[in-house]
Write a protein that holds these residues in place. Sequence first.
Motif, PDB file in Angstrom:
ATOM      1  N   SER A  45       0.809  -1.220   0.000  1.00  0.00           N
ATOM      2  CA  SER A  45       0.000   0.000   0.000  1.00  0.00           C
ATOM      3  C   SER A  45       0.846   1.276   0.000  1.00  0.00           C
ATOM      4  CB  SER A  45      -0.920   0.014   1.224  1.00  0.00           C
ATOM      5  OG  SER A  45      -0.140   0.043   2.409  1.00  0.00           O
ATOM      6  N   LYS A  46       2.162   1.149  -0.012  1.00  0.00           N
ATOM      7  CA  LYS A  46       3.046   2.318   0.114  1.00  0.00           C
ATOM      8  C   LYS A  46       3.973   2.490  -1.094  1.00  0.00           C
ATOM      9  CE  LYS A  46       1.837   3.195   4.428  1.00  0.00           C
ATOM     10  NZ  LYS A  46       1.242   4.404   4.898  1.00  0.00           N
ATOM     11  N   GLN A  47       3.495   2.130  -2.290  1.00  0.00           N
ATOM     12  CA  GLN A  47       4.341   2.230  -3.479  1.00  0.00           C
ATOM     13  C   GLN A  47       4.736   3.673  -3.784  1.00  0.00           C
ATOM     14  OE1 GLN A  47       2.312   0.138  -6.630  1.00  0.00           O
ATOM     15  NE2 GLN A  47       2.096  -1.686  -5.373  1.00  0.00           N
ATOM     16  N   LYS A  48       3.822   4.617  -3.617  1.00  0.00           N
ATOM     17  CA  LYS A  48       4.159   6.023  -3.885  1.00  0.00           C
ATOM     18  C   LYS A  48       5.210   6.528  -2.909  1.00  0.00           C
ATOM     19  CE  LYS A  48      -0.086   7.460  -6.131  1.00  0.00           C
ATOM     20  NZ  LYS A  48      -1.161   8.455  -6.182  1.00  0.00           N
ATOM     21  N   ARG A  49       5.087   6.139  -1.662  1.00  0.00           N
ATOM     22  CA  ARG A  49       6.078   6.536  -0.666  1.00  0.00           C
ATOM     23  C   ARG A  49       7.445   5.944  -1.018  1.00  0.00           C
ATOM     24  NH1 ARG A  49       8.320   4.903   4.245  1.00  0.00           N
ATOM     25  NH2 ARG A  49       8.507   6.545   5.790  1.00  0.00           N
ATOM     26  N   ALA A  50       7.456   4.675  -1.420  1.00  0.00           N
ATOM     27  CA  ALA A  50       8.704   4.032  -1.810  1.00  0.00           C
ATOM     28  C   ALA A  50       9.330   4.757  -2.997  1.00  0.00           C
ATOM     29  CB  ALA A  50       8.464   2.563  -2.144  1.00  0.00           C
ATOM     30  N   ARG A  51       8.516   5.143  -3.981  1.00  0.00           N
ATOM     31  CA  ARG A  51       9.046   5.871  -5.140  1.00  0.00           C
ATOM     32  C   ARG A  51       9.676   7.193  -4.703  1.00  0.00           C
ATOM     33  NH1 ARG A  51       8.971   5.832 -10.648  1.00  0.00           N
ATOM     34  NH2 ARG A  51       9.030   7.846 -11.688  1.00  0.00           N
ATOM     35  N   ARG A  52       8.994   7.924  -3.835  1.00  0.00           N
ATOM     36  CA  ARG A  52       9.537   9.218  -3.386  1.00  0.00           C
ATOM     37  C   ARG A  52      10.869   9.030  -2.655  1.00  0.00           C
ATOM     38  NH1 ARG A  52       4.079  10.115  -2.112  1.00  0.00           N
ATOM     39  NH2 ARG A  52       4.516   9.705   0.082  1.00  0.00           N
ATOM     40  N   LYS A  53      10.939   8.040  -1.784  1.00  0.00           N
ATOM     41  CA  LYS A  53      12.189   7.793  -1.054  1.00  0.00           C
ATOM     42  C   LYS A  53      13.312   7.418  -2.016  1.00  0.00           C
ATOM     43  CE  LYS A  53      12.351   6.042   3.053  1.00  0.00           C
ATOM     44  NZ  LYS A  53      12.205   5.288   4.303  1.00  0.00           N
ATOM     45  N   CYS A  54      12.991   6.558  -2.983  1.00  0.00           N
ATOM     46  CA  CYS A  54      14.006   6.136  -3.949  1.00  0.00           C
ATOM     47  C   CYS A  54      14.416   7.294  -4.862  1.00  0.00           C
ATOM     48  CB  CYS A  54      13.512   4.943  -4.753  1.00  0.00           C
ATOM     49  SG  CYS A  54      13.394   3.411  -3.780  1.00  0.00           S
ATOM     50  N   MET A  55      13.437   8.112  -5.278  1.00  0.00           N
ATOM     51  CA  MET A  55      13.762   9.285  -6.109  1.00  0.00           C
ATOM     52  C   MET A  55      14.679  10.244  -5.367  1.00  0.00           C
ATOM     53  SD  MET A  55      10.331  10.405  -8.196  1.00  0.00           S
ATOM     54  CE  MET A  55      11.101  11.872  -8.872  1.00  0.00           C
ATOM     55  N   ASP A  56      14.385  10.475  -4.104  1.00  0.00           N
ATOM     56  CA  ASP A  56      15.209  11.370  -3.296  1.00  0.00           C
ATOM     57  C   ASP A  56      16.667  10.911  -3.341  1.00  0.00           C
ATOM     58  OD1 ASP A  56      16.570  12.578  -1.030  1.00  0.00           O
ATOM     59  OD2 ASP A  56      14.619  13.099  -0.225  1.00  0.00           O
ATOM     60  N   ARG A  57      16.877   9.626  -3.069  1.00  0.00           N
ATOM     61  CA  ARG A  57      18.248   9.098  -3.042  1.00  0.00           C
ATOM     62  C   ARG A  57      18.879   9.087  -4.430  1.00  0.00           C
ATOM     63  NH1 ARG A  57      21.029   5.524   0.376  1.00  0.00           N
ATOM     64  NH2 ARG A  57      19.835   6.600   1.978  1.00  0.00           N
ATOM     65  N   LEU A  58      18.117   8.670  -5.443  1.00  0.00           N
ATOM     66  CA  LEU A  58      18.665   8.605  -6.800  1.00  0.00           C
ATOM     67  C   LEU A  58      19.080   9.984  -7.296  1.00  0.00           C
ATOM     68  CD1 LEU A  58      19.276   6.807  -9.304  1.00  0.00           C
ATOM     69  CD2 LEU A  58      17.039   7.503 -10.153  1.00  0.00           C
ATOM     70  N   TYR A  59      18.213  10.965  -7.119  1.00  0.00           N
ATOM     71  CA  TYR A  59      18.551  12.307  -7.590  1.00  0.00           C
ATOM     72  C   TYR A  59      19.730  12.894  -6.829  1.00  0.00           C
ATOM     73  CZ  TYR A  59      15.033  12.880 -11.124  1.00  0.00           C
ATOM     74  OH  TYR A  59      14.310  12.758 -12.274  1.00  0.00           O
ATOM     75  N   TRP A  60      19.854  12.570  -5.563  1.00  0.00           N
ATOM     76  CA  TRP A  60      21.031  13.014  -4.822  1.00  0.00           C
ATOM     77  C   TRP A  60      22.289  12.421  -5.460  1.00  0.00           C
ATOM     78  CZ3 TRP A  60      24.609  10.117  -2.008  1.00  0.00           C
ATOM     79  CH2 TRP A  60      25.570  10.889  -1.340  1.00  0.00           C
ATOM     80  N   ARG A  61      22.240  11.111  -5.758  1.00  0.00           N
ATOM     81  CA  ARG A  61      23.387  10.451  -6.409  1.00  0.00           C
ATOM     82  C   ARG A  61      23.693  11.091  -7.763  1.00  0.00           C
ATOM     83  NH1 ARG A  61      27.129   7.331  -3.981  1.00  0.00           N
ATOM     84  NH2 ARG A  61      26.160   5.894  -2.542  1.00  0.00           N
ATOM     85  N   LEU A  62      22.661  11.323  -8.573  1.00  0.00           N
ATOM     86  CA  LEU A  62      22.869  11.902  -9.898  1.00  0.00           C
ATOM     87  C   LEU A  62      23.428  13.317  -9.793  1.00  0.00           C
ATOM     88  CD1 LEU A  62      19.681  10.621 -11.766  1.00  0.00           C
ATOM     89  CD2 LEU A  62      22.015   9.673 -11.840  1.00  0.00           C
ATOM     90  N   SER A  63      22.992  14.063  -8.793  1.00  0.00           N
ATOM     91  CA  SER A  63      23.530  15.422  -8.626  1.00  0.00           C
ATOM     92  C   SER A  63      25.013  15.382  -8.270  1.00  0.00           C
ATOM     93  CB  SER A  63      22.736  16.204  -7.580  1.00  0.00           C
ATOM     94  OG  SER A  63      22.987  15.716  -6.280  1.00  0.00           O
TER      95      SER A  63
END
Length: 189
Positions: free
Chosen positions: A85-103
């Motif tokens: 039930s928390k797929q959107k939350r998981a996406r946001r957490k993963c996006m946060d980390r991924l974009y930090w890495r890409l930056s």
Amino acid sequence: MNSESCAYVDESMRVGAGLYVLASAIVPSHRADMYRTALRALLLSKQPRLHWRDEKPKHRLEIVHALAEPPLEVVAVVGTDMPSSKQKRARRKCMDRLYWRLSQLRLHHVVMERRGPTNDREDLDMVNALRARNVLPDEMRVEWCDPLSEELLWLPDILAGVIASAAAGEVDLMAALGADLVIDRLRCD
């Protein structure tokens, strides 16, 4: 900024295993057409695009071997312990980390696979929130594209599928990939 490369981003989920994977393929501009040609050559008869979940095991192995040279640079985040039930939350957490890495790589351009107007708007809101927190530089351009019009989006789809399989214990394809991998793992419960 690294204007010579672009990150292409897509996801894979294994809801039953509680996994959410967000993967990016870092493609140098001088190799983009080579990868597009290689990807198109892997299409089967009447197949409009490569899509990992639709590929048979034998074709998956062919795809991975075809993409092993030159090695891809991959940055991915594996979210674990994701409640269904928390797929959107998981996406946001993963996006946060991924974009930090890409930056940290000082990339100039990120292309995400289009997921429909509502989902793309949620992603844009997340990107804007990351900019407001100074995680993403203002100069980094983020756009959403359809995988039918941009073959390079097939790369992160493939990578996310391979990484999700490896996270679930199926490591054979990951070993054959031979990519330069940066994989962060985080809990999404």
